[in-house]
Design a protein around this motif. Structure first.
Motif, PDB file in Angstrom:
ATOM      1  N   ALA A   4      -1.864 -38.415  41.101  1.00 17.64           N
ATOM      2  CA  ALA A   4      -2.842 -37.877  39.784  1.00 17.64           C
ATOM      3  C   ALA A   4      -2.276 -38.359  38.465  1.00 17.64           C
ATOM      4  N   ALA A   5      -3.067 -38.627  37.574  1.00 15.28           N
ATOM      5  CA  ALA A   5      -2.801 -39.166  36.277  1.00 15.28           C
ATOM      6  C   ALA A   5      -2.006 -37.691  35.471  1.00 15.28           C
ATOM      7  N   ARG A   6      -1.134 -38.197  34.528  1.00 16.20           N
ATOM      8  CA  ARG A   6      -0.349 -37.327  33.845  1.00 16.20           C
ATOM      9  C   ARG A   6      -1.408 -36.807  32.715  1.00 16.20           C
ATOM     10  N   GLY A   7      -1.368 -35.692  32.359  1.00 11.27           N
ATOM     11  CA  GLY A   7      -2.092 -35.518  31.206  1.00 11.27           C
ATOM     12  C   GLY A   7      -1.579 -34.436  30.235  1.00 11.27           C
ATOM     13  N   GLY A   8      -2.029 -34.329  28.850  1.00 18.35           N
ATOM     14  CA  GLY A   8      -1.574 -33.443  28.108  1.00 18.35           C
ATOM     15  C   GLY A   8      -2.602 -32.476  27.848  1.00 18.35           C
ATOM     16  N   GLY A   9      -2.649 -31.764  26.668  1.00 22.71           N
ATOM     17  CA  GLY A   9      -3.706 -30.828  26.317  1.00 22.71           C
ATOM     18  C   GLY A   9      -3.662 -29.681  27.606  1.00 22.71           C
ATOM     19  N   ALA A  10      -4.904 -29.185  27.965  1.00 24.87           N
ATOM     20  CA  ALA A  10      -5.085 -28.324  28.832  1.00 24.87           C
ATOM     21  C   ALA A  10      -4.482 -28.366  30.043  1.00 24.87           C
ATOM     22  N   GLN A  14      -1.650 -26.137  31.575  1.00 22.97           N
ATOM     23  CA  GLN A  14      -1.890 -25.607  33.065  1.00 22.97           C
ATOM     24  C   GLN A  14      -0.842 -25.839  34.157  1.00 22.97           C
ATOM     25  N   ARG A  15      -0.167 -27.072  33.902  1.00 24.67           N
ATOM     26  CA  ARG A  15       0.828 -27.574  34.892  1.00 24.67           C
ATOM     27  C   ARG A  15       2.055 -26.827  34.477  1.00 24.67           C
TER      28      ARG A  15
END
Length: 124
Positions: A4-10, A14-15
C-alpha cells in the motif's frame, strides 16, 4: 496481498488512530482504548455485534495477544491490521473512523477467511 502506498492527510491520521488502538491493545490500556473509540462504537465478528466503547474495549483486550503480532494494513480498502502467527495470517481487523475516532470494528478470523480479504500492507 499488495503493498500500500504511504499517504499523509486523512490516510495518515487514520493510520495514527489505528496505531494508537494497537498500542493500547498491546498494553491492555483501557483508558487509551477508550480515547480512540467512539462512545457508540460497534464491533462485528463471527460472534455477533458488540455495542459501546466499554464492551468493545474489553473485547480489544482479548485481542491483545493478536495485537502483539499485528501489522498495519488496508483490509478490503479500510484501515486496519492483520495478525500473523508462524507467518500465516490468522486475524484481520478493519476500522471505520469518524473525526479520528473508531466507529466500527470488523474482525475476521481464520486463515482461509483472512486470505480471502483484499489485503494491502504499507511500505516499510
Amino acid at each position: 496481498c499488495r503493498p500500500a502506498a504511504r499517504g499523509g492527510g486523512a490516510a495518515g491520521r487514520q493510520r495514527a488512530v489505528v496505531d494508537r488502538f494497537l498500542a493500547a491493545a498491546r498494553a491492555r490500556d483501557a483508558r487509551a482504548l477508550a480515547a480512540v473509540l467512539d462512545p457508540d462504537v460497534v464491533a462485528f465478528s463471527e460472534r455477533g455485534p458488540v455495542h459501546g466503547a466499554p464492551a468493545v474495549a474489553e473485547g480489544a483486550a482479548a485481542f491483545a495477544h493478536f495485537a502483539d503480532v499485528a501489522r498495519p494494513a488496508l483490509v478490503d480498502g479500510a484501515v486496519g491490521a492483520v495478525a500473523f502467527v508462524g507467518g500465516r495470517p490468522v486475524s484481520a481487523v478493519a476500522f471505520a473512523l469518524r473525526e479520528d475516532r473508531i466507529v466500527t470494528v470488523s474482525v475476521t478470523t481464520g486463515e482461509d477467511r483472512v486470505r480471502a480479504l483484499d489485503l494491502a500492507f504499507p511500505d516499510g
